[in-house]
Scaffold this motif. Sequence first.
Motif, PDB file in Angstrom:
ATOM      1  N   LEU A   1     -10.866   4.109 -43.857  1.00 15.59           N
ATOM      2  CA  LEU A   1     -10.062   4.698 -42.781  1.00 15.59           C
ATOM      3  C   LEU A   1      -8.779   3.916 -42.489  1.00 15.59           C
ATOM      4  O   LEU A   1      -7.717   4.528 -42.273  1.00 15.59           O
ATOM      5  CB  LEU A   1     -10.900   4.820 -41.512  1.00 15.59           C
ATOM      6  CG  LEU A   1     -11.814   6.049 -41.423  1.00 15.59           C
ATOM      7  CD1 LEU A   1     -12.785   5.889 -40.257  1.00 15.59           C
ATOM      8  CD2 LEU A   1     -10.988   7.317 -41.271  1.00 15.59           C
TER       9      LEU A   1
ATOM     10  N   SER B   1     -15.225  11.423 -41.006  1.00 13.09           N
ATOM     11  CA  SER B   1     -15.836  10.189 -41.497  1.00 13.09           C
ATOM     12  C   SER B   1     -17.328  10.379 -41.711  1.00 13.09           C
ATOM     13  O   SER B   1     -18.004  11.067 -40.944  1.00 13.09           O
ATOM     14  CB  SER B   1     -15.589   9.062 -40.492  1.00 13.09           C
ATOM     15  OG  SER B   1     -16.233   7.865 -40.911  1.00 13.09           O
TER      16      SER B   1
ATOM     17  N   ILE C   1     -10.546  11.253 -35.420  1.00 13.61           N
ATOM     18  CA  ILE C   1     -11.575  10.932 -36.414  1.00 13.61           C
ATOM     19  C   ILE C   1     -12.881  11.557 -35.952  1.00 13.61           C
ATOM     20  O   ILE C   1     -13.471  11.140 -34.943  1.00 13.61           O
ATOM     21  CB  ILE C   1     -11.758   9.410 -36.557  1.00 13.61           C
ATOM     22  CG1 ILE C   1     -10.450   8.739 -36.990  1.00 13.61           C
ATOM     23  CG2 ILE C   1     -12.877   9.097 -37.551  1.00 13.61           C
ATOM     24  CD1 ILE C   1     -10.493   7.219 -36.921  1.00 13.61           C
TER      25      ILE C   1
ATOM     26  N   PRO D   1     -10.968  10.833 -45.515  1.00 15.69           N
ATOM     27  CA  PRO D   1     -10.624   9.487 -45.045  1.00 15.69           C
ATOM     28  C   PRO D   1     -10.146   8.554 -46.156  1.00 15.69           C
ATOM     29  O   PRO D   1      -9.508   7.537 -45.872  1.00 15.69           O
ATOM     30  CB  PRO D   1     -11.926   8.989 -44.421  1.00 15.69           C
ATOM     31  CG  PRO D   1     -12.993   9.753 -45.131  1.00 15.69           C
ATOM     32  CD  PRO D   1     -12.412  11.106 -45.395  1.00 15.69           C
TER      33      PRO D   1
END
Length: 295
Positions: free
Chosen positions: A20, A13, A39, A91
């Motif tokens: 997301l 990210s 993540i 993402p």
Amino acid sequence: MSPSPALAVVTVSYRSGSVLPGLISSLREATSRPYEVVIADNAPDDGEKRVAVESGARYLPMDRNAGYGGAVNAAIRVLAPEIQWVLICNPDVRLLPGSLDVLVDRLEADPTIGAVGPRVLNEDGSTYPSARAVPSLRTGIGHALFANIWKGNPWTRTYRTPSDLSGEARIAGWLSGSCLLVRRAAFDAIGGFDEGYFMYFEDVDLGVRMAEAGHLNLYEPSARVVHTGAHSTSAEAPRMVAAHHASARRFVGRRYAGPLLLPIRWAIYGALGVRSLTLQLQARARKPDSGRTSA
């Protein structure tokens, strides 16, 4: 008790809180296997952390912007030893139903495959050329010189040709890092992504090193995903173009090392310099809201 997952999904990210949830929700129909999600956040933010908590994903804030490959490597290092398959994806990817099961099935069926990539669809339904040959010197120089001043030049057409339109599974030189499933043992054995690439070319380099280590890069178009685009880089196009060209120079320098190949390196570096100058001049002449530059 639920079985421990052998499958993990890793995404990176960078101010990606808005996209997301789409990725995470798509995973539920993409596979029937148990999985975990990590993540890795290159720009730690409460929004991404909240998405992770609400979805049951593991949140890994990076202490610096490690680039794409560096963040992926960090996320894979925190996975349990039982994890055998790792889906690496942007993402802003959405997996279509059953797609992840198809990819895992291909890795399970053939131990010579180190990585397998799906058909990557753009939002308009067209196919992005996500499985390519390693570019030749002629193609690389021609594309670098003419991509932004002669749109229909043969070298750029060759570089970007979506040869994956045949619909047949095939061996590729490299697979797009926007979405690919790797065999963790193979990925770890070659040291993962080369963290010297901040962004771009880390997937080309990975494909080359996979092949050199005896692992196949397989394109499997029956598995499909939708990639909505480079949301995190569109506002920083000049910086991303600079990153792209820096990575290209690194790839060329490592692939064509040695004094005898110095003229080849100079030729490609010169072509990249011409392209950078062209893009800068085009950017100055373009209105601020006229869109983004493509690398």
